[in-house]
Design a protein around this motif. Structure first.
Motif, mmCIF file in Angstrom:
data_model
loop_
_atom_site.group_PDB
_atom_site.id
_atom_site.type_symbol
_atom_site.label_atom_id
_atom_site.label_comp_id
_atom_site.label_asym_id
_atom_site.label_seq_id
_atom_site.Cartn_x
_atom_site.Cartn_y
_atom_site.Cartn_z
ATOM 1 N N ALA A 8 0.697 -1.219 -0.057
ATOM 2 C CA ALA A 8 -0.085 -0.103 -0.063
ATOM 3 C C ALA A 8 0.886 1.372 -0.096
ATOM 4 O O ALA A 8 0.780 2.181 -0.609
ATOM 5 N N ASP A 30 1.986 1.807 -3.301
ATOM 6 C CA ASP A 30 0.930 2.261 -4.402
ATOM 7 C C ASP A 30 0.776 3.821 -4.002
ATOM 8 O O ASP A 30 0.921 4.517 -5.125
ATOM 9 N N ASP A 73 1.320 6.671 -6.799
ATOM 10 C CA ASP A 73 0.150 7.399 -6.993
ATOM 11 C C ASP A 73 0.719 9.304 -7.400
ATOM 12 O O ASP A 73 -0.011 9.907 -8.015
ATOM 13 N N PRO A 130 -7.515 -2.814 -3.618
ATOM 14 C CA PRO A 130 -7.270 -1.818 -4.473
ATOM 15 C C PRO A 130 -7.329 -2.281 -5.683
ATOM 16 O O PRO A 130 -7.449 -1.224 -6.784
ATOM 17 N N HIS A 152 -7.619 5.241 -8.539
ATOM 18 C CA HIS A 152 -7.060 4.155 -7.525
ATOM 19 C C HIS A 152 -7.739 4.571 -5.926
ATOM 20 O O HIS A 152 -7.657 5.227 -5.506
ATOM 21 N N SER A 155 -6.213 2.114 -1.819
ATOM 22 C CA SER A 155 -4.638 1.780 -1.862
ATOM 23 C C SER A 155 -4.013 1.246 -0.692
ATOM 24 O O SER A 155 -3.356 0.386 -0.337
#
Lengths: 534, 189
Positions: free
Chosen positions: A10, A13, A17, A113, A525, A528
């Protein structure tokens, strides 16, 4: 699944992003996408295009049947229309629509996610347009496309089929592979990617019903692939699976086909049950009545679906004990289905109900699907099935469960989650117009078919006795009206995508579920970082 | 995605793919399964495809069974094909001979295969053929005719509830796919 392994990806991610805030631009976004929301959108648009394509074929059928005699098309082309209408609606409209909804909703509902296998997800969508390009192109070939009914009974599909049958077979293979990949993705996502605290009995029912549907798909789509392969080798390579002259048996075709076919019809309705179980509580502002009985009922229906296939074959000359066995098993399915219907009604009981478009479609689903269920019970009674078999009564029955059942639930889902998908409220007035036009016309279209069937009008025939003329005219008018009504739906969706009143994170005050905890439109997204489910 | 989760994904995918492949195989396994079940339960009217041996049985003269004969011709089969006798009364255990008459109406050599079916299906297991033209492929020259023999007996164990057995033959044109060996065999008859 430990919390530690959940946290580290996470964090990664989040970092990712920072560089890509939204979706990539251009056509390649859609071709290369592995994002569950993009793929869900692709599936839904594809299914809508197929819905209009199959609908156009239905218009040809209804135009020809407007009057007795042969007016517009040749019988062989009429047969191609009934066949391809069925194939396109089953494999092109209903099933991809459910897969699209699964893609959009399952990760958001379980706090994941994305789907577990995003690259395979891309594949399972992108092979579908090729499958239908192959199927539809066969209509333009010499000798025509498939004309043996969507059930492709041997020897119609072997000895007497057009030269293009191989294309039909390969397109079904591709559709099957797509469905199986989609189903594997759904199972792995639900089993392995639930947010911490999202225990089995906390899963939203849409997720439950899709999990069970996915197992059905994995169990029976390969059997369909086997069946079409046997048709292929019987027709082109001299095998005799279904040819009595070579030691085969044409009745065996029906057994193998319906072993796939009956679970298949539940594949097309179980996700609907999940959708209705989400919408009815939201607009009744009450919790769903009997959650766990809903789960068990869904599982029972799935198991029973493997024990009832021969009720499609009562007139093939089965021994009496087999006819009784399949009759009783079929009627048994009414029990778990009844549990569901009563649970929905009990959910609405003394609820603070408001009638926005999703709820209208959901209520129409409950009433009209139940009508289809009752005509199914009538068909299940062996002795009377000898009268109803292959008449318009059967056509009325399965259109009630598939159009006012499956399709209505898909429409309900679209209205319910459109604000989440687009960030805008749809036009409620247009939505209601769409609902009332659809509901009135669909009953004008399909209800009189019951009487045509009871009076003996056979299905899949381009011409009919003059006594059926008046009712057929009414039915055709209902058909044209229902077809046109769907253009209103297109207008609503396009208008909603372009703009409209901004939707809040939770536009339906009674709605529950993780998807309503993220902003509208759902960010590219989401989750996440997995949410904590209490 | 953590290594642990990737691992458990892989394991689950493996099971699901194996399940899908297994079900593909199951579809084909249904073919022999269907034959075995129909034969064991005696439910679809298929009779045996090889000659039965007639053990001298006690003929049950106290009971008669009506045996009816029917013939069907597939549309692309240019033969005339009719039973000599349409209906007869036999005693269970009695060995009976009858004939079907076939005539090739076309100007070409044609190979045929007759497929038998007994109705009611539950009676099929009690209908024994010691000789039948349906055991072999039949070859007829242009315009030739032939008397095709059938020798059978009805099992004395035939349930009391069955008083009539209907034997139906469907004749298929298999000229395009007959085997040379089979043709010789058929021609020898």
């Amino acid at each position: 699944m430990s919390t530690i392994t959940q946290d580290s990806p996470a964090a990664h991610d989040d970092h990712h992003d920072d560089h890509h805030h939204g979706a990539p631009k251009g056509i390649m976004r859609w071709i290369l996408t592995t994002n569950h929301k993009d793929i869900g959108t692709l599936y839904l648009w594809f299914s809508f295009i197929m819905f209009l394509t199959g609908g156009a074929m239905a218009m040809v059928i209804r135009a020809e049947l407007f009057q007795p005699g042969l007016q517009l098309v040749e019988p062989n082309f009429f047969n191609q229309m009934t066949t391809v209408h069925g194939l396109v609606m089953v494999f092109g409209a209903v099933m991809p629509a459910f897969t699209g909804l699964a893609n959009w909703l399952i990760p958001m509902m379980i706090g994941a996610p994305d789907m577990a296998l995003p690259r395979m997800n891309n594949w399972s969508f992108w092979i579908l347009p090729f499958a239908f390009a192959i199927l539809l192109s066969s209509l333009f070939m010499e000798g025509g496309g498939p004309n043996f009914g969507w059930t492709f009974y041997a020897p119609l599909s072997t000895t007497y089929s057009p030269d293009s049958t191989a294309l039909f077979v390969f397109s079904v293979h591709i559709m099957g592979i797509s469905s199986i990949m989609g189903a594997i993705n759904v199972v792995v996502t639900i089993v392995n990617m639930r947010a911490p605290g999202m225990t089995w009995m906390k899963l939203p029912l849409f997720v439950w019903t899709w999990l069970i549907t996915a197992f059905l798909l994995i169990a029976v789509m390969p059997v369909l692939a086997g069946t079409v392969t046997m048709v292929l080798t019987d027709k082109y390579f001299g095998t005799s699976f279904f040819d009595a002259a070579g030691g085969g048996d044409p009745v065996m075709f029906q057994h193998i086909f319906w072993f796939f076919g009956h679970p298949e019809v539940y594949i097309m309705i179980l996700p609907s049950f999940g959708i209705i179980s989400a919408i009815v509580p939201a607009f009744s502002r009450k919790r769903l009545f009997g959650y766990s009985s809903m789960v068990y009922a869904t599982a029972s229906i799935a198991i029973l679906s493997f024990l009832v296939w021969a009720h499609h074959m009562f007139t093939t000359g089965m021994p009496v004990f087999a006819e009784l066995f399949f009759m009783y098993c079929t009627m048994l399915i009414a029990v778990p289905t009844g549990v569901k219907v009563f649970n929905w009604v009990a959910t609405m009981w003394r609820g603070s109900i408001s009638f926005e478009t999703p709820m209208l479609f959901a209520i129409a689903f409950i009433i009209l699907f139940t009508i289809g269920g009752f005509s199914g019970l009538m068909l299940a009674i062996t002795p009377v099935d000898f009268q109803y078999h292959d008449t318009y009564f059967v056509v009325a029955h399965f259109h009630y469960v598939l159009v006012t059942g499956a399709i209505f639930s898909i429409m309900a889902a679209a209205y319910h989650w459109l604000p989440k998908w687009t960030g805008n409220m749809y036009d409620e007035r247009l939505g209601k117009i769409h609902f009332w036009c659809s509901t009135i016309s669909v009953n004008v279209l399909f209800f009189p078919m019951h009487f045509l069937g009871l009076a003996g009008m056979p299905r899949r025939i381009p011409d009919y006795a003059i006594q059926f003329a008046d009712v057929n005219q009414i039915v055709s008018i209902g058909g044209f009206a229902f077809g046109l009504s769907q253009l209103i739906f297109l207008a609503v969706v396009l208008k909603c995508i372009k703009g409209g009143e901004k939707a809040s994170a939770k536009p339906w005050d009674g709605a529950e579920g993780l998807e309503w905890t993220i902003p509208s439109p759902a960010p590219y997204h989401s989750f996440s970082t997995p949410p904590e489910v209490k | 995605m953590g290594a642990h989760q990737a691992d458990s994904n892989r394991k689950l995918i493996g099971w699901l793919v194996a399940g899908a492949i297994g079900m593909f195989g199951f579809g084909f396994a249904l073919v022999p399964l269907y034959d075995v079940l129909c034969e064991q339960l005696g439910i679809n009217g298929k009779t045996q495809s090889t000659a039965a041996v007639y053990k001298p049985l006690t003929v049950d003269t106290s009971r008669t069974v009506t045996v009816e004969f029917m013939s069907h011709i597939q549309t692309d089969m240019p033969w005339q094909f009719v039973p000599e006798v349409k209906r007869m009364e036999v005693h269970p255990g009695e060995l009976v001979r009858t004939n079907f008459n076939a005539k090739n109406l076309s100007l070409a050599q044609t190979l045929g295969q007759a497929i038998p079916s007994v109705s009611p299906g539950q009676g099929a297991a009690y209908f024994h053929k010691t000789e039948c033209f349906c055991f072999n492929q039949q070859l007829l020259e242009a315009n030739a005719d032939a008397q095709l023999p059938l020798i059978f007996y009805v099992d004395p164990d035939l349930p009391e509830s069955i008083s009539t057995l209907t034997l139906s033959y469907t004749l298929y044109n298999i000229t395009d796919r007959g085997y040379v060996g089979a043709i010789e065999q058929g021609a020898a008859k």
